[in-house]
Design a protein around this motif. Structure first.
Motif, mmCIF file in Angstrom:
data_model
loop_
_atom_site.group_PDB
_atom_site.id
_atom_site.type_symbol
_atom_site.label_atom_id
_atom_site.label_comp_id
_atom_site.label_asym_id
_atom_site.label_seq_id
_atom_site.Cartn_x
_atom_site.Cartn_y
_atom_site.Cartn_z
ATOM 1 N N PRO A 73 -60.325 53.607 61.892
ATOM 2 C CA PRO A 73 -59.154 52.767 61.614
ATOM 3 C C PRO A 73 -57.855 53.554 61.826
ATOM 4 N N LEU A 74 -57.016 53.095 62.741
ATOM 5 C CA LEU A 74 -55.757 53.756 63.067
ATOM 6 C C LEU A 74 -54.684 52.708 63.320
ATOM 7 N N SER A 75 -53.429 53.152 63.302
ATOM 8 C CA SER A 75 -52.307 52.268 63.615
ATOM 9 C C SER A 75 -51.991 52.360 65.099
ATOM 10 N N TYR A 76 -51.731 51.212 65.698
ATOM 11 C CA TYR A 76 -51.440 51.140 67.123
ATOM 12 C C TYR A 76 -50.196 50.289 67.358
ATOM 13 N N LYS A 77 -49.526 50.599 68.433
ATOM 14 C CA LYS A 77 -48.459 49.729 68.915
ATOM 15 C C LYS A 77 -48.701 49.484 70.402
ATOM 16 N N GLY A 78 -48.243 48.341 70.866
ATOM 17 C CA GLY A 78 -48.472 48.050 72.274
ATOM 18 C C GLY A 78 -47.788 46.769 72.692
ATOM 19 N N SER A 79 -48.097 46.346 73.896
ATOM 20 C CA SER A 79 -47.505 45.118 74.436
ATOM 21 C C SER A 79 -48.609 44.226 74.996
ATOM 22 N N VAL A 80 -48.382 42.924 74.900
ATOM 23 C CA VAL A 80 -49.340 41.938 75.389
ATOM 24 C C VAL A 80 -49.182 41.814 76.899
ATOM 25 N N LEU A 81 -50.286 42.065 77.632
ATOM 26 C CA LEU A 81 -50.261 41.944 79.089
ATOM 27 C C LEU A 81 -50.599 40.535 79.539
ATOM 28 N N ASP A 82 -51.620 39.948 78.920
ATOM 29 C CA ASP A 82 -52.048 38.611 79.335
ATOM 30 C C ASP A 82 -52.840 37.969 78.205
ATOM 31 N N VAL A 83 -52.827 36.650 78.169
ATOM 32 C CA VAL A 83 -53.627 35.882 77.208
ATOM 33 C C VAL A 83 -54.785 35.266 77.967
ATOM 34 N N TYR A 84 -56.017 35.707 77.661
ATOM 35 C CA TYR A 84 -57.192 35.226 78.379
ATOM 36 C C TYR A 84 -57.618 33.832 77.925
ATOM 37 N N LYS A 85 -57.680 33.668 76.608
ATOM 38 C CA LYS A 85 -58.179 32.410 76.076
ATOM 39 C C LYS A 85 -57.555 32.160 74.717
ATOM 40 N N GLU A 86 -57.262 30.895 74.454
ATOM 41 C CA GLU A 86 -56.627 30.549 73.184
ATOM 42 C C GLU A 86 -57.142 29.200 72.711
ATOM 43 N N ASP A 87 -57.421 29.104 71.410
ATOM 44 C CA ASP A 87 -57.732 27.816 70.807
ATOM 45 C C ASP A 87 -57.071 27.757 69.435
ATOM 46 N N ALA A 88 -57.485 26.813 68.614
ATOM 47 C CA ALA A 88 -56.808 26.613 67.329
ATOM 48 C C ALA A 88 -57.055 27.755 66.352
ATOM 49 N N THR A 89 -58.101 28.537 66.545
ATOM 50 C CA THR A 89 -58.471 29.556 65.558
ATOM 51 C C THR A 89 -58.248 30.996 66.012
ATOM 52 N N LYS A 90 -58.198 31.242 67.323
ATOM 53 C CA LYS A 90 -58.111 32.645 67.769
ATOM 54 C C LYS A 90 -57.453 32.754 69.138
ATOM 55 N N GLN A 91 -57.050 33.989 69.437
ATOM 56 C CA GLN A 91 -56.542 34.335 70.757
ATOM 57 C C GLN A 91 -57.310 35.540 71.285
ATOM 58 N N ASN A 92 -57.655 35.515 72.564
ATOM 59 C CA ASN A 92 -58.233 36.678 73.245
ATOM 60 C C ASN A 92 -57.165 37.226 74.185
ATOM 61 N N ILE A 93 -56.740 38.469 73.937
ATOM 62 C CA ILE A 93 -55.551 39.003 74.589
ATOM 63 C C ILE A 93 -55.864 40.349 75.227
ATOM 64 N N GLU A 94 -55.280 40.603 76.388
ATOM 65 C CA GLU A 94 -55.321 41.929 77.010
ATOM 66 C C GLU A 94 -54.031 42.656 76.640
ATOM 67 N N ILE A 95 -54.173 43.862 76.095
ATOM 68 C CA ILE A 95 -53.002 44.604 75.626
ATOM 69 C C ILE A 95 -52.998 46.024 76.192
#
Length: 660
Positions: A73-95
Motif C-alpha cells: 500500500p503506497l500513495s500515488y499521483k498521476g493523470s488519466v490517459l483514457d477511460v476504457y469502460k464505464e457504467d453506473a457502478t465503476k470505471q476502468n481507467i488507464e493511468i
C-alpha cells in the motif's frame, strides 16, 4: 522491422552507440552529397534504411518492471490517459502514475478500477488524481491457446492495476487533453443512441458501427457476427471513413463545388480527423484517415500523382512512429493486408467473369470484393482466432449493401433533435434493418462449419502462406519459369508442413484442467475419444473464450460435454494417463482398491478437508490438482497448511490451467 525487433530483443548500449554512429554517417553522407555517380546512390538508401531500423529498435526498448512495488500500500499521483469502460457502478481507467513517497519520479502505466457513487463526478482523460492503494499484478485467465489478457496489457506497457473506492481517490485538477473532449462528445452520442428508443441490440450495433465501441454488444450477437464473418462491418475502418468523406463532399456541393478549393480541403480534412478522434483513433481508422488525407491533398496538387501503395507505406510509418505498440495490434495487420489485397486482387477477380445484367454484376462485384479481402487476411485470421468464417461471402453479399444506409441513418439520429420528424421516421426503419442483419448473422452462424477450424497456422506457416501469395502475384505479373517453380515449390512446402502439423495435432493426446473462476472443467482429448467434463453448465462465452481455442487447435469444432455435477467419482484415461475427478465425499479405501494405478487426481471444491488430507496420505504417487472451483484464497490456505511436493501438487487458481 525495428519495431518488431524491439519486442523480442533487448536494446544494449552497444546497439545504441551503433545507431548514433550510423545516423551520423547518414547525415554526413547526405549533406556532402557523396553519391555523385548514379551507380553509388544505393549507399544512401542503405544508410537511411539502417538508420530507420536501428531507430525503431532503440526508441521502443523493452520495459523493465522488476522495480515496481507490487502488493505494497503506497500513495500515488498521476493523470488519466483514457477511460476504457464505464457504467453506473465503476470505471476502468488507464493511468500514468508515480509514487509520492520518493523524490525521483518514475512514471509507469497501469489500470485503475474505481468504484463510483451517486455523488462522485466521473473521472475523465486529463484529470490529475491522488490515491492510496497497492499495485497488483494483472491476473488473467490462463488457458491453452486462449487470449492472454495479461500478455496483451504487457505489450501495451501496462504492468499492473489498482482497485480503489470512490472515497480513496481525490481529483486534484483537470489538465488539458484532446482525448477528454472526444470522450465527452462520444459519450454524449452513445447516451443519445441508447436512450432514443431503439431496440437494445440495434443501439449497440449502431454505437459499434459509427463510434467504434463494441463493449455494448451482447456476447451472443458478437458470436453470431464472428461466425458469419461480419465483424469487420462493426469495426470502424476505411469503409466508414470513405462514407464520411462522400457525405462531406456532398454537403459541400459535390466534386464540382464552387467553394474555394483550399477552404474545401480544410473542411474535408477537419471532418475526417474529427471523426477519427471520435472513434478513438484505432489503427484501421488512423490508416484510412491518413490515406484519404493524402488522396485529397495530392488531388489538389496537379503535379502530384496519388499512389495507393505509397500511401499505405506512409500511413504505416506514421502509425508506428506515433504508436510503436501498433505493430502487435491485430487490427493494424488486418487493416493493411485487407487494403493491399483488395487493391491488387479485386480488379483481377472481378474481370474474370462477365455478367450482362446489372444485378448479377453487382452481386459478382460484392463477391469479388469479399474474396479479395479474404485472400490477404486469411492467414492472420486463422492464426489469431483459430478458425475461419467459411460462409463469409453469403453474409457479405446480403449485408454489405445495407451498411451505408444504416451508417448514414445512425449519423442522422446522432445529430438530429430527439423529437424531430426525421428521428421518428428513421427509428422504425433502422430497427427493422439492423434486426434483419442480426437475424441473418445468427442464421449463417448456424451453418455447418461456420467457424471452420480444420486449418491451423503458426507464425512460420503464416509466413509460408504469404510466400505462396507473393509467388502467385509474381507469376501473374511475369510468367517466367522461375516464378512457376516458386509457386509450385512454395505450395508443396506449405501443404506438406501443414499436413504434417495436422496429423501431429490429431494424433496428440492431451488432458487439460481449465481455469474458469469458480467452476470445474477438464478436457480429455485422445485419439478415439474426446470429452469436456464439467460440474455445471458453462456459459457460451466461457466455452468460446476458455475451451474452444484448445479444441480448435486440435481441429475439433464441436465439444462433447459431460456434466458430472451429480457424480462423486469420474474416471478418465488415455493411452498415457489414468485419472479421477473427485467431486464429493468418497470412500478412499474402496477407491484405492478399485484404482491402483492412478496418475492424476483432480479435486473439486465439493471434496472436504479431511478427504483432501487422506488423498495426500493414500495416493503418494499420483499428481493432485486442485481445479479452479477453489478460490485463490482457499488454494493458498491449503498450500500453507500442508507440506507437499510442489512437483506433485498443483493449484489451478494460483498457476493457471495445466496441460498433461
Amino acid at each position: 522491422m525495428g519495431r518488431l525487433l524491439s519486442l523480442y530483443i533487448p536494446v544494449s548500449a552497444y546497439l545504441q552507440y551503433t545507431f548514433v554512429v550510423v545516423l551520423l554517417l547518414t547525415i554526413i553522407y547526405l549533406f556532402f552529397k557523396f553519391e555523385k555517380k548514379y551507380a553509388k546512390r544505393w549507399v544512401a538508401g542503405l544508410l537511411i534504411n539502417c538508420s530507420l531500423l536501428l531507430g525503431g529498435w532503440c526508441s521502443n526498448a523493452i520495459n523493465k518492471t522488476a522495480e515496481l512495488p507490487y502488493d505494497i500500500p503506497l500513495s500515488y499521483k498521476g493523470s488519466v490517459l483514457d477511460v476504457y469502460k464505464e457504467d453506473a457502478t465503476k470505471q476502468n481507467i488507464e493511468i500514468l502514475v508515480t509514487r509520492t513517497d520518493i523524490k525521483k519520479s518514475v512514471y509507469f502505466k497501469s489500470l485503475l478500477y474505481i468504484k463510483k457513487d451517486s455523488l462522485q463526478t466521473p473521472l475523465l482523460p486529463g484529470d490529475q488524481i491522488l490515491f492510496k492503494s497497492k499495485l497488483t499484478k494483472i491476473q488473467s485467465v490462463r488457458n491453452p491457446y486462449a487470449f492472454n489478457y495479461g500478455a496483451y496489457l504487457k505489450s501495451k506497457k501496462i504492468f499492473g492495476c489498482f482497485y480503489v473506492d470512490s472515497d480513496q481517490c481525490y481529483k486534484l485538477e483537470s489538465g488539458f487533453s484532446v482525448r477528454r473532449y472526444f470522450y465527452l462528445i462520444r459519450n454524449y452520442f452513445e447516451n443519445k443512441l441508447l436512450t432514443v428508443g431503439l431496440d437494445n441490440n440495434v443501439s449497440s450495433i449502431l454505437i459499434a458501427l459509427i463510434l467504434g465501441d463494441k463493449t455494448q454488444i451482447n456476447n451472443d450477437v458478437k458470436s453470431d457476427f464472428s461466425g458469419a464473418g461480419l465483424m469487420h462491418l462493426i469495426s470502424v475502418s476505411g469503409m466508414h471513413v470513405g462514407i464520411i468523406y462522400l457525405i462531406v463532399v456532398f454537403l459541400l456541393g459535390g466534386f464540382k463545388s464552387k467553394i474555394n478549393k483550399k477552404v474545401q480541403l480544410v473542411i474535408i480534412l477537419s471532418c475526417l480527423w474529427f471523426y477519427a478522434g471520435l472513434t478513438g483513433m484505432s489503427p484501421s481508422v488512423f490508416r484510412a484517415t491518413i490515406m484519404f488525407s493524402m488522396f485529397i491533398i495530392t488531388k489538389s496538387l496537379s503535379r502530384v500523382n496519388y499512389n495507393i501503395y505509397h500511401a499505405l507505406a506512409i500511413a504505416a510509418f506514421i502509425i508506428l512512429l506515433l504508436n510503436p505498440e501498433a505493430i502487435i495490434n491485430i487490427g493494424f495487420w488486418l487493416s493493411f493486408m485487407a487494403v493491399i489485397s483488395i487493391v491488387y486482387f479485386y480488379p483481377r477477380i472481378n474481370t474474370m467473369v462477365y455478367f450482362a445484367k446489372p444485378w448479377t454484376k453487382f452481386i459478382w462485384s460484392l463477391f469479388s470484393l469479399s474474396l479479395a479481402a479474404q485472400i490477404g487476411t486469411l492467414p492472420i485470421v486463422i492464426y489469431a482466432f483459430g478458425y475461419f468464417p467459411l460462409w463469409f461471402f453469403i453474409s457479405n453479399i446480403i449485408i454489405v449493401p445495407l451498411i451505408p444506409f444504416v451508417f448514414i441513418g445512425g449519423l442522422l439520429l446522432m445529430f438530429c433533435p430527439v423529437n424531430s420528424l426525421v428521428v421518428s421516421f428513421l427509428m422504425s426503419g433502422l430497427n427493422e434493418i439492423v434486426l434483419f442483419v442480426i437475424e441473418v448473422a445468427s442464421w449463417i452462424n448456424q451453418f455447418p462449419l461456420s467457424k471452420y477450424a480444420g486449418l491451423q497456422l503458426g507464425l512460420f506457416e503464416v509466413g509460408m502462406f504469404y510466400v505462396v501469395i507473393i509467388f502467385i502475384v509474381l507469376y501473374n505479373n511475369k510468367r517466367t519459369y522461375q516464378n512457376v517453380i516458386g509457386v509450385l515449390v512454395s505450395i508443396v512446402l506449405f501443404v506438406t508442413l501443414n499436413s504434417f502439423k495436422s496429423y501431429h495435432q490429431l494424433s496428440k493426446e492431451k488432458l487439460v484442467i481449465h481455469e474458469i473462476k469458480g467452476k470445474s472443467a477438464v478436457s480429455s482429448i485422445s485419439i478415439n475419444d474426446r470429452y469436456l467434463f464439467e460440474d455445471s453448465k458453462l456459459s457460451d462465452v466461457e466455452l468460446e473464450r476458455n475451451i474452444m481455442p484448445l479444441w480448435r487447435n486440435h481441429l475439433y469444432t464441436t465439444i462433447d460435454q459431460v456434466d458430472f455435477a451429480s457424480k462423486k467419482i469420474i474416471p478418465f484415461y488415455n493411452s498415457n494417463l489414468r485419472g479421477l475427478i473427485l467431486n464429493g465425499a468418497v470412500d478412499l479405501s474402496v477407491l484405492d482398491s478399485l484404482y491402483l494405478n492412478v496418475d492424476v487426481i483432480v479435486v473439486t471444491h465439493k471434496v472436504t478437508k479431511n478427504i483432501i488430507e487422506d488423498i495426500f496420505a493414500e495416493f503418494k504417487s499420483a499428481k493432485v490438482i486442485f481445479d479452479s472451483s477453489f478460490s485463490r484464497y482457499e488454494s493458498l490456505q491449503i498450500a500453507d497448511n500442508h507440506q507437499y511436493d510442489s512437483q506433485r501438487v498443483y493449484f489451478v487458481a494460483l498457476n493457471g490451467a495445466i496441460e498433461l
